[in-house]
Write a protein that holds these residues in place. Sequence first.
Motif, PDB file in Angstrom:
ATOM      1  N   VAL A 262       0.854  -1.184   0.000  1.00  0.00           N
ATOM      2  CA  VAL A 262       0.000   0.000   0.000  1.00  0.00           C
ATOM      3  C   VAL A 262       0.892   1.236   0.000  1.00  0.00           C
ATOM      4  CG1 VAL A 262      -1.768   1.279   1.260  1.00  0.00           C
ATOM      5  CG2 VAL A 262      -1.821  -1.230   1.227  1.00  0.00           C
ATOM      6  N   PHE A 263       0.566   2.170  -0.879  1.00  0.00           N
ATOM      7  CA  PHE A 263       1.306   3.430  -0.975  1.00  0.00           C
ATOM      8  C   PHE A 263       0.356   4.552  -0.542  1.00  0.00           C
ATOM      9  CE2 PHE A 263       2.962   0.416  -4.011  1.00  0.00           C
ATOM     10  CZ  PHE A 263       4.338   0.512  -3.868  1.00  0.00           C
ATOM     11  N   ASP A 264       0.495   4.961   0.703  1.00  0.00           N
ATOM     12  CA  ASP A 264      -0.406   5.953   1.281  1.00  0.00           C
ATOM     13  C   ASP A 264       0.262   7.325   1.243  1.00  0.00           C
ATOM     14  OD1 ASP A 264      -2.468   7.216   2.597  1.00  0.00           O
ATOM     15  OD2 ASP A 264      -1.923   6.467   4.582  1.00  0.00           O
ATOM     16  N   ASP A 265       0.111   8.005   0.099  1.00  0.00           N
ATOM     17  CA  ASP A 265       0.734   9.314  -0.123  1.00  0.00           C
ATOM     18  C   ASP A 265       2.241   9.243   0.133  1.00  0.00           C
ATOM     19  OD1 ASP A 265      -1.763  10.154  -0.741  1.00  0.00           O
ATOM     20  OD2 ASP A 265      -1.987  11.541   0.923  1.00  0.00           O
ATOM     21  N   VAL A 266       2.897   8.441  -0.680  1.00  0.00           N
ATOM     22  CA  VAL A 266       4.333   8.186  -0.548  1.00  0.00           C
ATOM     23  C   VAL A 266       5.105   9.150  -1.442  1.00  0.00           C
ATOM     24  CG1 VAL A 266       6.175   6.499  -0.903  1.00  0.00           C
ATOM     25  CG2 VAL A 266       3.953   5.767   0.009  1.00  0.00           C
ATOM     26  N   PHE A 267       6.075   9.813  -0.856  1.00  0.00           N
ATOM     27  CA  PHE A 267       6.927  10.721  -1.624  1.00  0.00           C
ATOM     28  C   PHE A 267       8.038   9.932  -2.312  1.00  0.00           C
ATOM     29  CE2 PHE A 267      10.897  13.180  -1.815  1.00  0.00           C
ATOM     30  CZ  PHE A 267      10.505  14.180  -2.701  1.00  0.00           C
ATOM     31  N   VAL A 268       8.247  10.216  -3.609  1.00  0.00           N
ATOM     32  CA  VAL A 268       9.311   9.582  -4.388  1.00  0.00           C
ATOM     33  C   VAL A 268      10.145  10.688  -5.027  1.00  0.00           C
ATOM     34  CG1 VAL A 268       9.878   7.944  -6.217  1.00  0.00           C
ATOM     35  CG2 VAL A 268       7.756   7.658  -4.910  1.00  0.00           C
ATOM     36  N   PRO A 269      11.443  10.758  -4.734  1.00  0.00           N
ATOM     37  CA  PRO A 269      12.275  11.807  -5.334  1.00  0.00           C
ATOM     38  C   PRO A 269      12.403  11.616  -6.841  1.00  0.00           C
ATOM     39  CG  PRO A 269      13.632  10.226  -4.145  1.00  0.00           C
ATOM     40  CD  PRO A 269      12.209   9.884  -3.830  1.00  0.00           C
ATOM     41  N   TRP A 270      12.626  12.704  -7.552  1.00  0.00           N
ATOM     42  CA  TRP A 270      12.706  12.641  -9.013  1.00  0.00           C
ATOM     43  C   TRP A 270      13.764  11.660  -9.495  1.00  0.00           C
ATOM     44  CZ3 TRP A 270       8.769  13.985 -11.592  1.00  0.00           C
ATOM     45  CH2 TRP A 270       7.999  15.108 -11.263  1.00  0.00           C
ATOM     46  N   GLU A 271      14.832  11.479  -8.730  1.00  0.00           N
ATOM     47  CA  GLU A 271      15.891  10.561  -9.145  1.00  0.00           C
ATOM     48  C   GLU A 271      15.397   9.127  -9.254  1.00  0.00           C
ATOM     49  OE1 GLU A 271      19.245  11.100 -10.116  1.00  0.00           O
ATOM     50  OE2 GLU A 271      18.226  13.019 -10.372  1.00  0.00           O
ATOM     51  N   ARG A 272      14.319   8.808  -8.539  1.00  0.00           N
ATOM     52  CA  ARG A 272      13.761   7.456  -8.583  1.00  0.00           C
ATOM     53  C   ARG A 272      12.534   7.372  -9.496  1.00  0.00           C
ATOM     54  NH1 ARG A 272      14.988   3.655  -4.611  1.00  0.00           N
ATOM     55  NH2 ARG A 272      17.130   3.916  -3.888  1.00  0.00           N
ATOM     56  N   VAL A 273      12.233   8.443 -10.207  1.00  0.00           N
ATOM     57  CA  VAL A 273      11.119   8.445 -11.162  1.00  0.00           C
ATOM     58  C   VAL A 273      11.728   8.298 -12.554  1.00  0.00           C
ATOM     59  CG1 VAL A 273       9.113   9.691 -12.043  1.00  0.00           C
ATOM     60  CG2 VAL A 273       9.787   9.934  -9.634  1.00  0.00           C
ATOM     61  N   LEU A 274      11.678   7.087 -13.104  1.00  0.00           N
ATOM     62  CA  LEU A 274      12.350   6.814 -14.375  1.00  0.00           C
ATOM     63  C   LEU A 274      11.539   7.299 -15.570  1.00  0.00           C
ATOM     64  CD1 LEU A 274      13.726   3.229 -13.626  1.00  0.00           C
ATOM     65  CD2 LEU A 274      14.787   5.447 -13.175  1.00  0.00           C
ATOM     66  N   PHE A 275      10.230   7.127 -15.512  1.00  0.00           N
ATOM     67  CA  PHE A 275       9.321   7.708 -16.504  1.00  0.00           C
ATOM     68  C   PHE A 275       8.152   8.326 -15.748  1.00  0.00           C
ATOM     69  CE2 PHE A 275      11.141   4.489 -19.534  1.00  0.00           C
ATOM     70  CZ  PHE A 275      11.674   5.410 -20.423  1.00  0.00           C
ATOM     71  N   TYR A 276       7.742   9.525 -16.175  1.00  0.00           N
ATOM     72  CA  TYR A 276       6.696  10.252 -15.464  1.00  0.00           C
ATOM     73  C   TYR A 276       5.619  10.703 -16.442  1.00  0.00           C
ATOM     74  CZ  TYR A 276       4.393  13.909 -12.732  1.00  0.00           C
ATOM     75  OH  TYR A 276       3.461  14.679 -12.092  1.00  0.00           O
TER      76      TYR A 276
END
Length: 484
Positions: A262-276
Amino acid sequence: MTNYDRTSTRPGDHYIASLNDGRKVWINDNPVEDVAVHPAFAGPVGVLKTFFNELHDPELKDKVGYVSPVTGEYVHKSFLVPQTKEQLLERKAAFEYWVDETDGLMSRLSESGRSIVTGWYASRAKLAAYDKEFERKITAYYEQARDEHRILVSVVADPQIDRSKEQTELSDPDLALRVVSENEEGIVIRGAKMLGTAAPYAHDILVLPEGRLQEGYEQYANLIIVAANSPGVEIVCRDSFALSPQEGPLSALYDEMDAAVVFDDVFVPWERVLFYRNPEGVYQAALHKKENSLMHHQSVIRLIAKYAFVTATGFSIAEAIGAERFLHVQEKLGELVVQLESLKALLVVAEIEAQPDEFGTWWPKALPLRVAIDAASRAYPRAIEILQLIGAGGFLQVPSADAWANDLLRERIGKYYRGARVDADTKVKLFRLAWDLIGSPAGSRQELYERFFSGDPVRNFAAQYLEYDKQPLLQKIQKRLNSR
């Protein structure tokens, strides 16, 4: 996200310490305070610790590892990008060593997720066509995961709620994992994913959408890597199937935990966003994952080890009770041999026909590996059925583990539970081992897992037809028709 401590001399010891990172794991109705020692995870976590420490074993480190060009330390060969066929076979030898130690009963020894990332890294220039930042980001993560011995698992499937509709058609938009906000530092995601095998004791979770998304669904079209201890990540486990070593000699060690994440409003830094918000980029990455023969190579190596173990179990049961002399039993045992050797042959073909791509990376031939995986989705359940047919009611007569403590019962067991060629102690141990494959909760889970290991088998077999190069075959028929 934890910082890797290079003062720790052994990767396995660091792995155990790294799990105490504030992650939120639930089993039954309780939060897990220490994943590494909890009985539900102690078996596979202990196996992983042992394997990781082999990178510091003078006799094994060159078999399972290679020297990182950045740190100068040994890292696992699942991160090796093969530049020659010899290096491809070196990866194979590393995989074979681990799966032989576990008889293929653990599918998430970390090589699968690592091979996904290694494949993307090897093809980074090609995938960068869909986002120029992809190459830099996947390189940074690949090097971090390699040098910090990180375990990565992937989650794709959405919660199983209403199969008659697409997940994005349901009334609650959070039932398909999506982005709810963004800022200069990263994005915030909300939703859930199913079938996070080994997620409770992994470091990172690779998140992809399920299926190909069309325009208008950009909020769902993201490829991201989430640290398992990120605030808002909750890992909800199924029941543990691990029995005591006496009751379940296999499940005690190899019950890989499955979980919903479950991802309850989880912050992910841009470095870990490979495609957006990139439907085409995400689709191409998912397509690459599907065709990633470095990953499938590892999967087939594991399947062969597992099928060999099931075959050996069938032989042992038949011989223990004197059933191997019967023709119908020989036919079933022969079926196990045919399937095992077919898987081996497909692996050999994939390796013989391996070729380098335009970047110099050697890839096994993909089609034989996909055929092997699809074939195993039916062959493995059939193999389990064969064990059931050979052992039959004998599986239901195995005495309880504590019965041996009673002197009278021990005498009775010794007399009435022996086999044609083995004593009672050996036969009971053998049948208990086999039951952990065919009848225990862990064994039933193994069968279901292999049925759907690579997704829906109906779609997979249909794809074999749809994607096959049919023209050379059709030309044979046309040639005959034209000759009259």
